[in-house]
Design a protein around this motif. Structure first.
Motif, PDB file in Angstrom:
ATOM      1  N   ARG A 230       0.731  -1.222  -0.060  1.00  0.00           N
ATOM      2  CA  ARG A 230      -0.084   0.112   0.167  1.00  0.00           C
ATOM      3  C   ARG A 230       0.937   1.299  -0.111  1.00  0.00           C
ATOM      4  NH1 ARG A 230      -5.456   1.557  -0.733  1.00  0.00           N
ATOM      5  NH2 ARG A 230      -5.695   3.619   0.100  1.00  0.00           N
ATOM      6  N   GLN A 231       1.837   1.205   0.759  1.00  0.00           N
ATOM      7  CA  GLN A 231       2.755   2.388   0.578  1.00  0.00           C
ATOM      8  C   GLN A 231       3.397   2.476  -0.457  1.00  0.00           C
ATOM      9  OE1 GLN A 231       3.518   4.171   3.665  1.00  0.00           O
ATOM     10  NE2 GLN A 231       4.287   5.591   2.280  1.00  0.00           N
ATOM     11  N   ASP A 232       3.667   1.768  -1.357  1.00  0.00           N
ATOM     12  CA  ASP A 232       4.246   1.962  -2.795  1.00  0.00           C
ATOM     13  C   ASP A 232       3.256   2.908  -3.448  1.00  0.00           C
ATOM     14  OD1 ASP A 232       6.459   0.582  -2.178  1.00  0.00           O
ATOM     15  OD2 ASP A 232       5.721  -1.446  -3.105  1.00  0.00           O
ATOM     16  N   ASP A 235       3.335   6.321  -2.180  1.00  0.00           N
ATOM     17  CA  ASP A 235       4.482   7.062  -2.421  1.00  0.00           C
ATOM     18  C   ASP A 235       4.556   7.516  -4.018  1.00  0.00           C
ATOM     19  OD1 ASP A 235       5.780   6.526  -0.060  1.00  0.00           O
ATOM     20  OD2 ASP A 235       6.927   4.861  -0.507  1.00  0.00           O
ATOM     21  N   TYR A 236       4.056   6.582  -4.905  1.00  0.00           N
ATOM     22  CA  TYR A 236       3.748   7.049  -6.085  1.00  0.00           C
ATOM     23  C   TYR A 236       3.150   8.230  -6.437  1.00  0.00           C
ATOM     24  CZ  TYR A 236       3.420   6.274 -11.262  1.00  0.00           C
ATOM     25  OH  TYR A 236       3.438   6.528 -12.703  1.00  0.00           O
ATOM     26  N   LEU A 264      10.708   6.815  -0.346  1.00  0.00           N
ATOM     27  CA  LEU A 264      10.335   5.826  -1.388  1.00  0.00           C
ATOM     28  C   LEU A 264      10.990   4.481  -1.095  1.00  0.00           C
ATOM     29  CD1 LEU A 264      10.740   7.942  -4.687  1.00  0.00           C
ATOM     30  CD2 LEU A 264       8.863   7.534  -3.095  1.00  0.00           C
ATOM     31  N   GLY A 265      10.275   3.393  -1.074  1.00  0.00           N
ATOM     32  CA  GLY A 265      10.650   2.172  -0.196  1.00  0.00           C
ATOM     33  C   GLY A 265      11.117   0.893  -1.251  1.00  0.00           C
ATOM     34  N   ASN A 266      10.779   1.311  -2.750  1.00  0.00           N
ATOM     35  CA  ASN A 266      11.397   0.102  -3.520  1.00  0.00           C
ATOM     36  C   ASN A 266      12.409   0.770  -4.745  1.00  0.00           C
ATOM     37  OD1 ASN A 266       9.809   0.902  -5.960  1.00  0.00           O
ATOM     38  ND2 ASN A 266       8.028  -0.287  -4.956  1.00  0.00           N
ATOM     39  N   ASP A 267      13.088   0.081  -5.530  1.00  0.00           N
ATOM     40  CA  ASP A 267      14.125   0.214  -6.293  1.00  0.00           C
ATOM     41  C   ASP A 267      13.339   1.086  -7.518  1.00  0.00           C
ATOM     42  OD1 ASP A 267      16.123  -0.737  -4.855  1.00  0.00           O
ATOM     43  OD2 ASP A 267      16.152  -2.646  -6.157  1.00  0.00           O
ATOM     44  N   TRP A 268      12.117   0.514  -7.935  1.00  0.00           N
ATOM     45  CA  TRP A 268      11.259   0.846  -9.127  1.00  0.00           C
ATOM     46  C   TRP A 268      11.189   2.563  -8.834  1.00  0.00           C
ATOM     47  CZ3 TRP A 268       5.665   1.209  -9.685  1.00  0.00           C
ATOM     48  CH2 TRP A 268       5.023   1.668 -10.696  1.00  0.00           C
ATOM     49  N   LEU A 269      10.404   2.669  -7.712  1.00  0.00           N
ATOM     50  CA  LEU A 269      10.147   4.317  -7.415  1.00  0.00           C
ATOM     51  C   LEU A 269      11.129   4.983  -7.063  1.00  0.00           C
ATOM     52  CD1 LEU A 269       7.019   3.628  -5.277  1.00  0.00           C
ATOM     53  CD2 LEU A 269       6.936   4.553  -7.251  1.00  0.00           C
ATOM     54  N   LEU A 270      12.259   4.366  -6.583  1.00  0.00           N
ATOM     55  CA  LEU A 270      13.644   5.309  -6.440  1.00  0.00           C
ATOM     56  C   LEU A 270      14.144   5.664  -7.913  1.00  0.00           C
ATOM     57  CD1 LEU A 270      15.371   3.329  -3.750  1.00  0.00           C
ATOM     58  CD2 LEU A 270      14.537   5.885  -3.503  1.00  0.00           C
ATOM     59  N   GLY A 271      13.954   4.574  -8.790  1.00  0.00           N
ATOM     60  CA  GLY A 271      14.464   4.875 -10.298  1.00  0.00           C
ATOM     61  C   GLY A 271      13.658   6.181 -10.831  1.00  0.00           C
TER      62      GLY A 271
END
Length: 578
Positions: A230-232, A235-236, A264-271
């Motif tokens: 849910r956090q992702d 964050d998006y 941001l907690g995952n690599d995709w969103l960090l990208g």
């Protein structure tokens, strides 16, 4: 999710409702563990609403904006709007006679209505709508009982609610209701969870159903989805709000302040965050805020940020700092494009510091063609003029630019590209895998790509490409532009381009898909009787080779792939160059 035929779409006036319900069911099946109580209730309640209410709600959701005059909500298949909207009002999904701001009122009314509501003079009626809005803002600011804070603008007062009231108060002379949909954000959130982005919308369903766009049917599992927490999703959406601020011209410092709050907690969103930072850096560089641009670039890991940080230091006169970063970057360039630029910067800084000029890198010379042609009388593009000039009955020339080699690659490697890996596909409307530009794209599909390229070691690759061309005709692909590839061109390419040259081109594409899909020469000439070809990059008067074109030309020359650069000059009727 089953595809609907064009005939079914045209015969079913509720096709949009069917699509929306399918999306809601899709989300419920795959994301139930991430949905809030409100979202779960929404999906459940939507399914049991009367059909007219369902349809009217979806019509409002897929239209632009959230405010609708009753006269704009007339649909033959729905019938009486008042009956259809009653359940939506009861659920609190829609509000009748909402409180709106002056600017929203202007979006809803025609100039004639505005003149009537505000009793504008003849001179004021003649003003443009934007000027009328500015005039009324100022007038209300002067008349309001609450004085404006010192230094504030009428716009600021409006945002604070000074110019806000119900539609019926703004426009008391009309009996027409105004409705506002109140859960648009919830629907946008569901759309985001389905597509994994905000650039795709409800039109994807219709375009697919009508056969305008066709997508590869990838057999991905129920577990394959865009978000796993849910956090992702939160964050998006927070990152998206920062992007909206930026593209709406908010002060960059405000955008950066909000962006810093996005944990941001995952690599995709960090990208995605790194890509957005790079865009902010570009904007700061554009306005010559060298310190700000360097600060952003220096904290950014997006490809190209390191190079831009060096360039900004150089532009800002910080040669020592630029040279120090240049030296580190030269030890491990991130790609060919960076290596190419670093060589240029090194030469400039070397001259500045009085360093010995580095030895020139030997390159294989590229064939040069010089043409002096009559200036075309009508509309033209220089590549087309050269194509027609060089083309012969036994040696046809085609304008292909980046389309041909990419298409041949896409057709040969179709199965590898569309392999249903986790995270690569999660809805039916993907043009290509989500991780197409990821550093490990090839590695994740290493056996499949190895098998595809191995086919080029025998004659089987031709049949494989032909078969894919026939079976996948018209299906969306990140590599195949179908209108640019016909059967004749395909056969000429398979006849005249050696398999080894295809392998060399495909290897380079796979090395850096984002950069190396572009830069191919404009034209290709075939000699079918001799089973040979030649690529031709065309440059008109004053036109120069771009960096990605130079890299492809050097690569082709190095690997004995026939290529030439054609320089065109226009000559007048007296034979003089223009």
């Amino acid at each position: 999710m089953q595809q609907t035929s064009e005939r079914q779409v045209l015969e079913d006036p509720f096709y949009y409702l069917a699509n929306f319900l399918q999306l809601a069911n899709w989300i419920h099946q795959r994301y139930a563990d991430l949905l809030s109580v409100e979202e779960l209730q929404f999906i459940t309640q939507l399914a049991i609403l009367p059909r007219p209410a369902q349809a009217l709600f979806v019509r409002m959701v897929i239209r632009k904006g959230s405010l609708f005059r009753a006269s704009k909500l007339r649909y033959d298949e729905i019938g009486d709007t008042q009956d259809a909207i009653a359940p939506l009002l009861a659920l609190g999904w829609v509000e009748r006679d909402p409180s709106i701001e002056l600017e929203q009122l202007f979006d809803l009314l025609q100039k004639s209505d505005i003149a009537l509501v505000f009793k504008l003079s003849a001179r004021e009626k003649a003003l443009r709508k934007a000027d009328q809005l500015a005039l009324l803002r100022q007038r209300m600011a002067e008349q309001t009982s609450t004085p404006l804070p010192q230094g504030s603008t009428p716009e600021a007062s409006e945002q604070a609610g000074a110019f806000r009231q119900r539609f019926s108060s703004w426009h008391p002379s009309t009996d027409e209701p105004l409705y506002q949909i109140l859960n648009q954000d919830l629907c946008d959130r569901l759309r985001l969870m389905f597509f994994g982005n905000f650039h795709q919308d409800w039109s994807e369903f219709v375009l697919s159903d009508l056969g305008i766009y066709r997508y590869e049917q990838v057999n991905f599992s129920l577990a394959s989805r865009a978000f796993n927490a849910r956090q992702d999703v939160d964050d998006y959406m927070a990152l998206q709000r920062c992007r909206e601020l930026f593209f709406n011209k908010a002060p960059v410092e405000d955008v950066l302040q909000q962006l810093a709050k996005c944990t941001l907690g995952n690599d995709w969103l960090l990208g995605r965050r790194q890509k957005f930072l790079f865009q902010i850096g570009q904007q700061l560089e554009k306005i010559k805020d060298w310190d700000g641009a360097f600060s952003v670039y220096a904290s950014c890991s997006y490809p190209g940020a390191r190079l831009r940080a060096i360039r900004v230091l150089e532009k800002n006169g910080c040669s020592d700092a630029a040279f120090a970063r240049l030296t580190l970057a030269q030890q491990a360039p991130e790609n060919e494009a960076e290596r190419q630029q670093l060589v240029r910067i090194a030469a400039r800084l070397g001259r500045k510091f009085g360093l010995e000029k580095p030895a020139a890198i030997a390159v294989v010379p590229v064939q040069k063609i010089d043409l002096s042609l009559p200036h075309p009388a009508g509309p033209f593009f220089v590549e087309g003029v050269v194509r027609d000039h060089l083309s012969q009955s036994d040696a046809p020339v085609h304008y292909v630019e980046n389309t041909l080699f990419n298409a041949l690659f896409g057709l040969l490697c179709w199965e590898a590209i569309f392999k249903p890996l986790p995270g690569a596909f999660f809805h039916p409307f993907h043009r290509g895998p989500v991780d197409l530009h990821s550093a490990d794209f090839r590695q994740r599909r290493a056996p499949e790509f190895a098998a595809c390229l191995a086919a080029l070691d025998s004659s089987h690759y031709r049949q494989r490409i032909r078969q894919t061309y026939a079976e996948k005709q018209g299906i969306q692909s990140p590599f195949v532009v179908w209108p640019a590839l016909n059967a004749e061109l395909l056969e000429l390419a398979l006849t005249c381009i050696p398999a080894q040259h295809l392998k060399q081109a495909f290897e380079r594409i796979l090395l850096d898909i984002k950069s190396n899909r572009n830069g191919f020469p404009d034209l290709i000439q075939f000699w079918p009787a001799q089973q040979r070809y030649r690529m031709i990059e065309v440059k008109g008067p004053g036109d120069r080779l771009q960096d990605n074109q130079k890299r492809w030309l050097d690569y082709c020359a190095e690997h004995q792939m026939p290529v030439a650069v054609c320089h065109v000059q226009w000559c007048g009727t007296d034979g003089n160059n223009l």
